[in-house]
Write a protein that holds these residues in place. Structure first.
Motif, mmCIF file in Angstrom:
data_model
loop_
_atom_site.group_PDB
_atom_site.id
_atom_site.type_symbol
_atom_site.label_atom_id
_atom_site.label_comp_id
_atom_site.label_asym_id
_atom_site.label_seq_id
_atom_site.Cartn_x
_atom_site.Cartn_y
_atom_site.Cartn_z
ATOM 1 N N ILE A 71 -4.783 -8.790 -3.241
ATOM 2 C CA ILE A 71 -4.034 -9.395 -2.133
ATOM 3 C C ILE A 71 -2.947 -10.320 -2.677
ATOM 4 C CG2 ILE A 71 -4.199 -11.017 -0.198
ATOM 5 C CD1 ILE A 71 -7.059 -9.869 0.275
ATOM 6 N N ALA A 72 -3.315 -11.152 -3.656
ATOM 7 C CA ALA A 72 -2.335 -12.078 -4.238
ATOM 8 C C ALA A 72 -1.173 -11.314 -4.868
ATOM 9 C CB ALA A 72 -3.020 -12.975 -5.268
ATOM 10 N N ALA A 73 -1.479 -10.234 -5.602
ATOM 11 C CA ALA A 73 -0.430 -9.430 -6.239
ATOM 12 C C ALA A 73 0.475 -8.781 -5.191
ATOM 13 C CB ALA A 73 -1.061 -8.363 -7.126
ATOM 14 N N ALA A 74 -0.105 -8.286 -4.104
ATOM 15 C CA ALA A 74 0.688 -7.653 -3.040
ATOM 16 C C ALA A 74 1.609 -8.675 -2.365
ATOM 17 C CB ALA A 74 -0.235 -7.011 -2.014
ATOM 18 N N LEU A 75 1.099 -9.896 -2.164
ATOM 19 C CA LEU A 75 1.922 -10.940 -1.539
ATOM 20 C C LEU A 75 3.050 -11.375 -2.465
ATOM 21 C CD1 LEU A 75 -0.902 -13.072 0.119
ATOM 22 C CD2 LEU A 75 0.661 -11.495 1.264
ATOM 23 N N ASP A 76 2.775 -11.426 -3.764
ATOM 24 C CA ASP A 76 3.842 -11.750 -4.716
ATOM 25 C C ASP A 76 4.910 -10.660 -4.724
ATOM 26 O OD1 ASP A 76 2.621 -14.111 -5.427
ATOM 27 O OD2 ASP A 76 1.680 -13.309 -7.251
ATOM 28 N N PHE A 77 4.473 -9.399 -4.619
ATOM 29 C CA PHE A 77 5.419 -8.289 -4.542
ATOM 30 C C PHE A 77 6.278 -8.421 -3.288
ATOM 31 C CE2 PHE A 77 6.736 -4.018 -3.312
ATOM 32 C CZ PHE A 77 7.191 -3.486 -4.511
ATOM 33 N N LYS A 78 5.659 -8.757 -2.176
ATOM 34 C CA LYS A 78 6.414 -8.950 -0.928
ATOM 35 C C LYS A 78 7.444 -10.063 -1.080
ATOM 36 C CE LYS A 78 5.968 -9.871 4.026
ATOM 37 N NZ LYS A 78 7.035 -10.910 4.028
ATOM 38 N N ASN A 79 7.067 -11.124 -1.758
ATOM 39 C CA ASN A 79 7.988 -12.237 -1.970
ATOM 40 C C ASN A 79 9.209 -11.788 -2.769
ATOM 41 O OD1 ASN A 79 8.712 -15.101 -1.893
ATOM 42 N ND2 ASN A 79 8.243 -15.092 -4.076
ATOM 43 N N VAL A 80 8.977 -10.969 -3.781
ATOM 44 C CA VAL A 80 10.083 -10.433 -4.587
ATOM 45 C C VAL A 80 11.006 -9.585 -3.714
ATOM 46 C CG1 VAL A 80 10.635 -8.817 -6.452
ATOM 47 C CG2 VAL A 80 8.834 -10.514 -6.780
ATOM 48 N N VAL A 81 10.421 -8.747 -2.843
ATOM 49 C CA VAL A 81 11.205 -7.900 -1.939
ATOM 50 C C VAL A 81 12.002 -8.763 -0.964
ATOM 51 C CG1 VAL A 81 11.070 -6.190 -0.072
ATOM 52 C CG2 VAL A 81 9.636 -5.928 -2.104
ATOM 53 N N ARG A 118 1.932 -18.987 -0.576
ATOM 54 C CA ARG A 118 0.838 -18.058 -0.385
ATOM 55 C C ARG A 118 -0.458 -18.696 -0.858
ATOM 56 N NH1 ARG A 118 -1.624 -16.378 -4.877
ATOM 57 N NH2 ARG A 118 -0.452 -15.555 -6.666
ATOM 58 N N MET A 119 -1.552 -18.280 -0.268
ATOM 59 C CA MET A 119 -2.851 -18.791 -0.690
ATOM 60 C C MET A 119 -3.133 -18.368 -2.131
ATOM 61 S SD MET A 119 -5.449 -18.335 2.515
ATOM 62 C CE MET A 119 -5.259 -19.299 4.008
ATOM 63 N N THR A 120 -3.864 -19.197 -2.847
ATOM 64 C CA THR A 120 -4.263 -18.851 -4.206
ATOM 65 C C THR A 120 -5.383 -17.818 -4.162
ATOM 66 O OG1 THR A 120 -5.935 -20.578 -4.300
ATOM 67 C CG2 THR A 120 -3.698 -21.187 -4.987
ATOM 68 N N GLU A 121 -5.650 -17.224 -5.311
ATOM 69 C CA GLU A 121 -6.737 -16.244 -5.380
ATOM 70 C C GLU A 121 -8.069 -16.862 -4.956
ATOM 71 O OE1 GLU A 121 -7.050 -14.240 -9.136
ATOM 72 O OE2 GLU A 121 -4.926 -13.698 -9.105
ATOM 73 N N SER A 122 -8.314 -18.106 -5.374
ATOM 74 C CA SER A 122 -9.600 -18.729 -5.021
ATOM 75 C C SER A 122 -9.683 -19.007 -3.522
ATOM 76 C CB SER A 122 -9.828 -20.011 -5.824
ATOM 77 O OG SER A 122 -8.792 -20.934 -5.604
ATOM 78 N N GLN A 123 -8.569 -19.364 -2.900
ATOM 79 C CA GLN A 123 -8.563 -19.536 -1.434
ATOM 80 C C GLN A 123 -8.834 -18.196 -0.738
ATOM 81 O OE1 GLN A 123 -4.584 -21.408 -1.165
ATOM 82 N NE2 GLN A 123 -5.547 -22.982 0.104
#
Length: 590
Positions: A119-129, A195-200
């Motif tokens: 989820i974190a990786a997908a949200l980071d990808f969205k941020n880049v887009v 974005r929320m952190t992985e631990s969140q």
């Protein structure tokens, strides 16, 4: 507007191919498929179509006019015709699945840790887009159109009685998580917009698990697997209730859906990749994880407890090639520090289920199980060689595999058939796909002579090279926007647009046979050991997808059990032996 300019500015408009060129190409494509007497009839229809008083030049002029005044002259029509107007169920028939390499966990704890990273990786990808920082992809040195990437997130297909529509929401802050058929709305951004952190995220997934341990809920997601007209009618009934409408809208507006699948029955190692692909493609049935899907959603990540994972996507707003690019993101350690703020409980989505909706669900369950039981899937990893072998002999790896597919099909069925290889058109603004037609006269000549002992190895090698060179030429034409199938479709749809009768060219037996795709193929290369999987286009056909690596090739083969003539296992085994025979032809053992 910034995004549109950023994602489209580097690529040219898609050209409309010359009419005469397409019609000549169509005739050449028919030659290996139909007898000479039928070809004579089709030639006459083509002469009438493009001759004096024929509709061809008028329709061509209409397409060229359309190209001057639109982002892309065919893509909107293609999406409407191929996807939104199709009434077939989305699972198997339309939505492809990408099965990714198994991860090193085998219980729910590992499942949730990995899902948090994903989820974190997908949200980071969205941020880049969103920020216009996505590196432009290139193919053969040419930039590719990137405009579909923003539509991956917060998009959903909406069912209709006659045709579907697409909805896209730009301000969503949540994803949908589904486990044991229960849907949750989970915010993934903090109040400051970070974005929320992985631990969140992990903490929220643990809460969802605690709230979804029972499996006695109605599988609402099953409704999305229905025939589109049936689902369109049920959708209207479902949304009459305010609570149901709120829950459905939350799913539709979510950035994407995470499907946390329950354990499935263990199978032997040789069947594991096929089982894994099937799980991602359709969920395994109503007694397994099919209720953990919302098939209308553009992007769904599937994570099982046994380390299996992948994604399922809806094609109206996504292409496999771009999603493979997306899948190549690695889940890196999260450098973000977790803020010490309390998190709101993920919102469970509830539904009011009356007698009619209950009946709709029961019908959908029956129909989906029938469809799943009808699908035959065989995935295998061919390990004798990969794309380096044909390269060593100055042969195109994709064309080489296409020859192997044609030869394997001929060995099983003693004929060649209408076959398509999917070619990207993303080198053009708004471009989607076109087809490369595999059977050619050169391909047929090689196939017919391959098992003839009276023909020398050198002669067979020459026939192989001719077949491959012809296929490479067709590929080059397709990548320049000069393939024939989207152009023919455009001419047909232009006639309908102008209120004219459909030209006779598209009504004869030859056109029906030429577009009855018994062999649907697609190369989806990736830098991971992934494999894409989708169903055949016709009841008596196959779908074959492959991912060539340097020293091995991943294949998926599907067919329908309802057709006695087609068996995925048989074609897969024949393809394996055929590849070995082609290796022997190139590198004879002493």
């Amino acid at each position: 507007l910034f995004q549109e300019r950023y994602f489209s500015s580097l690529v040219p408009a898609q050209p409309v191919p010359p009419l005469a060129q397409t019609l000549q190409g169509y005739l050449r494509a028919l030659e290996p498929l139909i007898p000479e007497e039928e070809l004579v009839h089709t030639r006459k229809n083509i002469q009438k179509f493009c001759g004096e008083g024929g509709l061809g030049p008028q329709l061509q002029e209409g397409l060229e006019r359309r190209a001057r005044h639109s982002n892309n002259w065919i893509s909107d029509w293609w999406v409407q015709w191929a996807y939104l107007e199709s009434r077939q169920p989305l699972p198997v028939h339309s939505n492809p699945a990408i099965s990714l390499p198994k991860r090193d966990f085998s219980d729910w704890r590992g499942q949730l840790v990995f899902a948090s990273k994903l989820i974190a990786a997908a949200l980071d990808f969205k941020n880049v887009v969103d920020n216009g920082r996505l590196p432009v992809e290139y193919m053969r040195g040419q930039p590719l159109c990137m405009e579909l990437f923003p539509l991956l997130f917060s998009s959903c297909r909406i069912p209709g009685r006659k045709h579907d529509t697409i909805t896209h929401h730009s301000r969503a802050r949540h994803i949908t998580v589904v486990r044991n058929y229960q849907f949750f709305q989970m915010d993934v951004y903090n109040s400051d917009g970070s974005r929320m952190t992985e631990s969140q995220i992990h903490a929220q997934l643990l809460r969802i698990r605690a709230e979804s341990w029972k499996t006695d809920k109605e599988p609402m997601g099953i409704l999305t697997s229905e025939h589109r007209q049936t689902w369109g009618q049920a959708y209207s009934r479902l949304l009459k209730d305010k609570l149901n409408k709120e829950s459905v809208r939350a799913i539709e507006k979510g950035l994407f859906t995470l499907c946390l699948d329950s354990p499935v029955m263990r199978v032997s190692d040789d069947k594991y990749s096929s089982r894994m692909a099937a799980q991602i493609l359709h969920g395994g049935g109503t007694h397994s994880n099919s209720g953990n899907r919302w098939f209308d959603k553009t992007l769904q990540f599937v994570v099982g407890e046994d380390g299996s994972w992948g994604l399922l996507y809806e094609q109206a707003t996504a292409e496999g090639e771009g999603l493979i690019y997306f899948c190549c993101i690695t889940c890196k350690p999260d450098p973000k520090k977790t803020p010490l703020i309390p998190l709101q409980m993920p919102k469970k989505l509830y539904f009011n289920i009356d007698r009619e909706i209950k009946r709709d669900i029961e019908h959908a369950k029956q129909n989906l199980d029938i469809l799943i039981n009808d699908l035959d899937i065989r995935c295998f990893n061919f390990q004798r060689f990969g794309k380096e072998l044909p390269k060593q002999h100055n042969l195109s790896p994709n064309a080489f595999i296409q020859v192997a597919l044609q030869l394997a099909y001929y060995k099983v069925h003693n004929e060649v058939c209408a076959s398509c290889d999917i070619a990207s058109q993303r080198m053009f603004r708004g471009g989607r796909t076109d087809y490369i037609r595999s059977p050619t006269n050169q391909m047929l000549k090689f196939v017919l002579n391959f098992d003839d002992p009276s023909i020398s190895r050198e002669a067979k090698l020459e026939l192989l090279r001719e077949a491959i060179e012809t296929y490479v030429t067709l590929t080059d034409q397709a990548l320049k926007g000069q393939s024939i199938d989207r152009h023919l479709l455009g001419l047909k749809l232009q006639a309908i647009e102008e209120g004219l009768s459909v030209p006779r060219l598209f009504m004869d037996t030859a056109y029906g046979l030429a577009t009855h795709w018994k062999l649907r193929t697609g190369q989806v290369p990736a830098n991971t050991d992934s494999v894409m999987c989708f169903g055949p286009l016709v009841p008596d056909g196959y779908a074959v997808c492959y991912n060539p690596q340097s020293d091995h090739v991943h294949f998926s083969v599907t067919a329908f059990n309802c057709c006695e003539e087609t068996q995925a296992e048989t074609l897969a085994a024949t393809l394996h032996s055929t590849l070995c025979q082609l290796q022997e032809l190139l590198q004879p053992t002493v």
